[in-house]
Structures are given as C-alpha cells and as structure tokens.
Enzyme design. Structure first.
Site, PDB file in Angstrom:
ATOM      1  N   HIS A   1      -4.928  -3.281  -2.935  1.00 53.21           N
ATOM      2  CA  HIS A   1      -4.523  -2.301  -3.953  1.00 53.21           C
ATOM      3  C   HIS A   1      -4.366  -2.921  -5.334  1.00 53.21           C
ATOM      4  O   HIS A   1      -3.925  -2.256  -6.269  1.00 53.21           O
ATOM      5  CB  HIS A   1      -3.227  -1.612  -3.517  1.00 53.21           C
TER       6      HIS A   1
ATOM      7  N   SER B 273       0.794  -1.224   0.000  1.00 51.67           N
ATOM      8  CA  SER B 273       0.000   0.000   0.000  1.00 51.67           C
ATOM      9  C   SER B 273       0.826   1.274   0.000  1.00 51.67           C
ATOM     10  O   SER B 273       0.422   2.275  -0.577  1.00 51.67           O
ATOM     11  CB  SER B 273      -0.955   0.012   1.186  1.00 51.67           C
TER      12      SER B 273
ATOM     13  N   LYS C 222     -11.550   0.547  -2.537  1.00 52.39           N
ATOM     14  CA  LYS C 222     -10.455   1.226  -3.236  1.00 52.39           C
ATOM     15  C   LYS C 222     -10.782   1.305  -4.731  1.00 52.39           C
ATOM     16  O   LYS C 222     -11.615   2.094  -5.110  1.00 52.39           O
ATOM     17  CB  LYS C 222      -9.141   0.565  -2.867  1.00 52.39           C
TER      18      LYS C 222
HETATM   19  C1  LIG Z   1      -7.043  -0.176   3.027  1.00 50.62           C
HETATM   20  C2  LIG Z   1      -6.449  -1.485   3.346  1.00 50.62           C
HETATM   21  C3  LIG Z   1      -7.130  -2.407   4.140  1.00 50.62           C
HETATM   22  C4  LIG Z   1      -8.412  -2.071   4.818  1.00 50.62           C
HETATM   23  O1  LIG Z   1      -9.482  -2.063   3.928  1.00 50.62           O
HETATM   24  P1  LIG Z   1     -10.763  -1.193   4.260  1.00 50.62           P
HETATM   25  O2  LIG Z   1     -11.828  -1.820   3.451  1.00 50.62           O
HETATM   26  O3  LIG Z   1     -10.443   0.201   3.863  1.00 50.62           O
HETATM   27  O4  LIG Z   1     -11.001  -1.318   5.730  1.00 50.62           O
HETATM   28  C5  LIG Z   1      -6.564  -3.654   4.329  1.00 50.62           C
HETATM   29  N1  LIG Z   1      -5.379  -3.963   3.779  1.00 50.62           N
HETATM   30  C6  LIG Z   1      -4.696  -3.090   3.026  1.00 50.62           C
HETATM   31  C7  LIG Z   1      -3.384  -3.484   2.453  1.00 50.62           C
HETATM   32  C8  LIG Z   1      -5.196  -1.811   2.797  1.00 50.62           C
HETATM   33  O5  LIG Z   1      -4.500  -0.935   2.106  1.00 50.62           O
END
Ligand SMILES: *Cc1c(COP(=O)(O)O)cnc(C)c1O
Length: 391
Positions: free
Chosen positions: A207, A179, A238
């Site tokens: 991602h 990320s 995302k």
């Molecule tokens: C954003 C993220 C999460 C959490 O996901 P949400 O649905 O936003 O709670 C988990 N793992 C990674 C690598 C992330 O970047």
C-alpha cells in the site's frame, strides 16, 4: 454428506453476520464505477493514483500485444522469460534502490514463496499481529517458528529477539503501510533492532509503492532505508493499477528465489501485456508526483471532514482511512446507507480484521475531484444524523 456440510458452514457464516457476496462492476475502474447497476463514487479501490485506466498505460498495453502477442507460454525458468520481464525487473530495482528485483505473479504468491524459501524449521519469524493473510500463510508454510508481536510493539519485538537463540536465522516481517488501518510501521526502529540482534528485515510495501517516497518507491524510499531493509516486496496491482508483484533485494536473493522459490518456479509467467503495463506505470509514478499530492489532498479533506463529524479514524497516517464501527452488523448497515447515497465504502469484517473492530475502509483516489470529496462527506453526515443507525 459433503454437500450438507457445505450448506451448514454457509449457514453458520450467515448466522455470524459474516456472509460475503461478490459485487458486479460494469465498465472500467475509475473515480466512479457502475456497481450492481448503480453509478457510485468509488472509495473502495486500491487504485490509489487512478492508473488502472490511465491512457498511457492503456496505450502501452496495446503496443505490447501488437509486439509480443498474448500468452507467455511457460514459467520463467522454461521458455517464459521474455524481454519485458527483464526490463521491468531493472526498472523496479532502480526504483527500490536495490541490486536486483524479481517479478512474481501476485503479492500473495510472493509472500508465501519468499517466507517459505528464506526460513525453515529451526528458524524464527517475527511477524506483526496485523500482517496480511499472505504473510501469515507464508509463515505457516515455512515451518519456521512464528513469533507474532502485538501491532508495532517495538518493546515486545526486542524482548522476543533477545530470547531467541543466537545461531538461528531471524527474519522480521512487517507491512510498511498497514492495509486495513493505514498506519505506518516504525521501519527505521525495526531495522535498528534487527541490526542489533542479527536479524534481517522484510517489508511488504503493497500500500506504499507509488504513494510514498519522492519517486513513489514506498516507505523505504521515503525514510531512506534501502541499505537497511534487505527484502522489499510489493504489488503491481494497487497504486500501479495493474497486476503482479515484485521482490527487490540483492542479486543473491534474486538468484536464490529463482532456484528455490516454489511459487516463482512452478507457475506460468505473467503475460507481456501485464508486464508492459507495470513498466509504463513506474514511468508515470516517477514523472507525475502531482498524483501523490492529489491523493494526499483528498485524504486530508476526507479525514478532516470525518473527524469534524466525530468519527474515529484510528491511527491512520496514509491514504487508507479506517472509520471504526466495531460491530459487524452495524458496519454493514452504515455501508448500505452510504450506498443508497451513491457512495461505495466497503465494510471490513473479521476475518480480515480482528473481532470487534469492524470498520469502513475508506480510500480516496488521486483522480477524485474536490466536489466528489464533498459529496462523500455529505453522505457520511446524512448517515451520522440518522439516529436510527446509532452512530
Ligand atoms: C493486497 C496485498 C497483498 C497481495 O498482493 P496481490 O498482488 O493483490 O496478490 C500482499 N500484502 C498486502 C499487505 C496486501 O494488501
């Protein structure tokens, strides 16, 4: 007493240059946003494909509200398991090449719940040093022994696996696209190691989902590893532009989570409108590969332009471009300067990244124009040429 402690802790955060404040976005999420009253080019969103304001998803949401109204009323196991939840899970399983899928309310809840359900005392988790906070918290909550291997270090992972008792449950967990660094885990090699040492692999495709793979299924799809990676999680918040998360795997995995996973069981299910958004988004990522191409083109333009200026972008192999600064204060000054030039690129400091590795996390979107990419590059050039900034 307590109020004084809170004030002192805040003071300490400020002293370390790590104080964070919420910014206010007015209007909708697009390639540009209104940020604290200023129209800026948005290079700080995970809405990679521009689906957060896609007309077809907006229409699907309205239709779902008309048909299923608003709340889900209860957890999935009580009376909150609605038609759309099941439909979305089928669609995710198909996208991921898995037998089954289960929707979670967020990626954070999915990771915490998964890890604490799958392993426990006496078991071992092998976790990449740069894994997301939700994976770290999942490790802690599970009570399993967590062996943290240096970022993507296969030799260390192998020697850790070798040292572990044969009869303990072993789980390797890694993000596919990291990320904050944008580099890609060697998932095939990790899966091979797992097979040789009797471990299972769990990947976090937060991602990568929507961005990699012929259908947007993620890195596992791109590398053709659905058979070797037993547990695929990802988020709907995302690239899919909505909210929520999923776990894809075997039917038994889904069943076990329904029976044991506390962050699935003890929470109200997502409202049908949110689920309808995800169903529509998956439809779009399959049908519109041109969005993935546009995202890649924009990343390439930015990356090449920034590298020409002499900026270091680390090991990124994805849309996430970390512009390495190091010092937290300097990083925030650079971010401020860019903002003055109408470009929003968020500075990332500890604890989100290791100390001394503060950076700007720059991410273009598929819906940015060529002109907007050039506008961004001009802003970076400006900052670079201002020697007062010491870049
Ligand atoms: C954003 C993220 C999460 C959490 O996901 P949400 O649905 O936003 O709670 C988990 N793992 C990674 C690598 C992330 O970047």
């Amino acid at each position: 007493m307590f109020t004084k402690l809170i004030a002192a802790e805040l003071q300490e955060i400020k002293r370390q240059g790590l104080y964070r404040q919420l910014r206010h976005v007015e209007g909708e999420q697009g390639p540009t946003i209104s940020l604290d009253g200023q129209e800026v080019l948005n290079l700080s969103s995970n809405n990679y494909l521009g689906l957060a304001n896609h007309p077809a998803i907006r229409a699907a949401a309205k239709e779902a509200i008309d048909r299923y109204a608003c709340g889900s009323g209860a957890s999935r196991l009580i009376s909150g398991n609605m038609t759309l939840h099941l439909e979305l899970e089928e669609s995710i399983a198909k996208l991921k090449g898995a037998e089954a899928a289960l929707v979670f309310n967020s990626g954070f809840q999915a990771n915490v719940g998964l890890l604490s359900t799958l392993v426990g005392e006496g078991d071992v988790i092998f976790s990449d040093a740069l894994n997301h906070a939700s994976i770290i918290d999942g490790c802690r909550l599970s009570r399993a022994e967590a062996l943290i291997y240096p970022h993507c270090d296969l030799d260390r992972l192998e020697s850790d696996l070798r040292k572990t008792q044969k009869n303990s449950k072993k789980l390797i967990v890694t993000e596919t696209v990291f990320s904050m660094d944008g580099d890609i885990a060697p998932v095939r090699e990790i899966a091979d190691l797992a097979a040789r040492h009797g471990a299972v692999v769990m990947v976090d495709e937060a991602h990568a989902t929507g961005v990699f793979g012929p259908n947007g299924g993620g890195i596992v799809e791109e590398m053709g590893l659905a058979g070797q990676v037993l547990i695929q999680m990802g988020t709907l918040g995302k690239a899919l532009g909505g909210f929520g998360a999923y776990v894809a795997g075997s039917r038994n995995l889904r069943d076990l989570l329904i029976n044991r996973c506390r962050s699935f069981i003890f929470t109200t299910s997502l409202p049908p409108v949110v689920i309808a958004m995800a169903i529509a988004a998956i439809d779009i990522i399959k049908k519109e590969p041109q969005r993935r191409r546009a995202l890649r083109d924009n990343s390439k333009t930015l990356r090449e332009g920034l590298e020409r200026m002499g900026f270091s972008l680390g090991r990124s192999g994805s849309q996430i471009l970390p512009l390495m600064v190091g010092d937290s204060a300097k990083c925030m000054i650079l971010a401020e300067r860019l903002l003055q030039n109408g470009v929003f690129a968020q500075g990332i400091r500890p604890p989100s990244v290791p100390p001394g590795t503060s950076r700007l996390r720059i991410v273009p979107m598929a819906t940015h124009t060529r002109e907007q990419m050039e506008q961004a590059l001009r802003a970076f050039k400006d900052a670079k040429e201002d020697h007062g900034l010491g870049l």
